[in-house]
Design an enzyme around this catalytic site. Sequence first.
Site, PDB file in Angstrom:
ATOM      1  N   ARG A 185      -3.207   9.314 -40.060  1.00  0.00           N
ATOM      2  CA  ARG A 185      -3.612   9.393 -41.462  1.00  0.00           C
ATOM      3  C   ARG A 185      -3.771  10.836 -41.928  1.00  0.00           C
ATOM      4  O   ARG A 185      -4.070  11.064 -43.099  1.00  0.00           O
ATOM      5  CB  ARG A 185      -4.944   8.681 -41.639  1.00  0.00           C
TER       6      ARG A 185
ATOM      7  N   ARG B 261      -9.790  -9.114 -52.343  1.00  0.00           N
ATOM      8  CA  ARG B 261      -9.716  -9.475 -50.926  1.00  0.00           C
ATOM      9  C   ARG B 261     -11.082  -9.902 -50.382  1.00  0.00           C
ATOM     10  O   ARG B 261     -12.107  -9.300 -50.683  1.00  0.00           O
ATOM     11  CB  ARG B 261      -9.209  -8.281 -50.114  1.00  0.00           C
TER      12      ARG B 261
ATOM     13  N   ARG C 192     -15.376  -6.699 -47.873  1.00  0.00           N
ATOM     14  CA  ARG C 192     -15.616  -5.469 -47.124  1.00  0.00           C
ATOM     15  C   ARG C 192     -16.335  -4.485 -48.021  1.00  0.00           C
ATOM     16  O   ARG C 192     -16.018  -4.370 -49.206  1.00  0.00           O
ATOM     17  CB  ARG C 192     -14.273  -4.865 -46.667  1.00  0.00           C
TER      18      ARG C 192
ATOM     19  N   LYS D  50      -0.383  -3.393 -44.875  1.00  0.00           N
ATOM     20  CA  LYS D  50      -0.075  -2.888 -43.530  1.00  0.00           C
ATOM     21  C   LYS D  50      -0.632  -3.800 -42.444  1.00  0.00           C
ATOM     22  O   LYS D  50       0.047  -4.099 -41.482  1.00  0.00           O
ATOM     23  CB  LYS D  50      -0.651  -1.483 -43.329  1.00  0.00           C
TER      24      LYS D  50
HETATM   25  P1  AMP Z   1      -8.226   0.538 -42.819  1.00  0.00           P
HETATM   26  O1  AMP Z   1      -8.680  -0.807 -42.382  1.00  0.00           O
HETATM   27  O2  AMP Z   1      -6.963   1.001 -42.129  1.00  0.00           O
HETATM   28  O3  AMP Z   1      -8.138   0.681 -44.317  1.00  0.00           O
HETATM   29  O4  AMP Z   1      -9.352   1.581 -42.332  1.00  0.00           O
HETATM   30  C1  AMP Z   1     -10.676   1.475 -42.791  1.00  0.00           C
HETATM   31  C2  AMP Z   1     -11.401   2.797 -42.635  1.00  0.00           C
HETATM   32  O5  AMP Z   1     -11.422   3.198 -41.248  1.00  0.00           O
HETATM   33  C3  AMP Z   1     -10.775   3.986 -43.351  1.00  0.00           C
HETATM   34  O6  AMP Z   1     -11.108   4.034 -44.729  1.00  0.00           O
HETATM   35  C4  AMP Z   1     -11.351   5.146 -42.554  1.00  0.00           C
HETATM   36  O7  AMP Z   1     -12.708   5.374 -42.886  1.00  0.00           O
HETATM   37  C5  AMP Z   1     -11.320   4.612 -41.136  1.00  0.00           C
HETATM   38  N1  AMP Z   1     -10.036   4.931 -40.475  1.00  0.00           N
HETATM   39  C6  AMP Z   1      -9.089   4.046 -40.052  1.00  0.00           C
HETATM   40  N2  AMP Z   1      -8.045   4.682 -39.497  1.00  0.00           N
HETATM   41  C7  AMP Z   1      -8.329   6.006 -39.555  1.00  0.00           C
HETATM   42  C8  AMP Z   1      -7.642   7.195 -39.169  1.00  0.00           C
HETATM   43  N3  AMP Z   1      -6.425   7.153 -38.578  1.00  0.00           N
HETATM   44  N4  AMP Z   1      -8.240   8.391 -39.402  1.00  0.00           N
HETATM   45  C9  AMP Z   1      -9.447   8.457 -39.977  1.00  0.00           C
HETATM   46  N5  AMP Z   1     -10.144   7.391 -40.392  1.00  0.00           N
HETATM   47  C10 AMP Z   1      -9.607   6.179 -40.187  1.00  0.00           C
END
Ligand code: AMP
Length: 214
Positions: free
Chosen positions: A88, A127, A160, A13
């Site tokens: 989400r 990654r 990460r 994404k």
């Molecule tokens: P990502 O980089 O999109 O995988 O996001 C990393 C982390 O950020 C996720 O595992 C959540 O802990 C938090 N996060 C990102 N977007 C959201 C969202 N829309 N709602 C809740 N937590 C989020």
Amino acid sequence: MRLVLLGPPGAGKGTQAHRLAEKYGVLLVSTGDLFREHSRRDTHLGRQARAYMDRGELVPDEIVLSMVLARIGAPGAAGGFMLDGFPRTLNQAEALEESLEEWGLELTAALDLELDEEIVVKRLTARRVCSSCGRPYNVELSPPAETGVCGSCGGELVQREDDREDVVRRRLEVYERETASLVEFYEQRGLLRRIDGDGTEDEVTERAEAALRG
Ligand code: AMP
């Protein structure tokens, strides 16, 4: 163009959101990137979010919503937006829908990047990201020329915290429990466009563009 990007963690994404936002000239809003940036700067919001992120859990809706709605309601988003990692939860999707309605706006489409779970685990555990500019690498498929060093800016490559295998599995469980049902939510509204997320970055971008044209 106002787009939402769905799909499990690791489906690509972030990469596609950057490419498509640039192509369509719209504001990119990545909630994960925003939280990581706050966490790096050690802001109040960053400290709140980090505890959830490091465990692979979702940050509570009220924190996410105020951050995202402020961005897409701002003048910078008047030309459209691409949401990566948001919504989400069903609650987030409904709040987005209500706010857009209030503003007299509609989503153009929700793109769903589909990818098999075992491919996701392989991708995420391989990654590494640049600690300085955020550029992602895959140590098997797209390694940097010099091990551990970013080819763009010379920054240090790190894993990460939430890309460790145990946390990746937890994130996938959370995706299934909280987020997978959004595919149906957008399908019911006639907005869903499914895309196969397996392939090169270029192939997936082409599929996304074709889905948006069609
Ligand atoms: P990502 O980089 O999109 O995988 O996001 C990393 C982390 O950020 C996720 O595992 C959540 O802990 C938090 N996060 C990102 N977007 C959201 C969202 N829309 N709602 C809740 N937590 C989020």
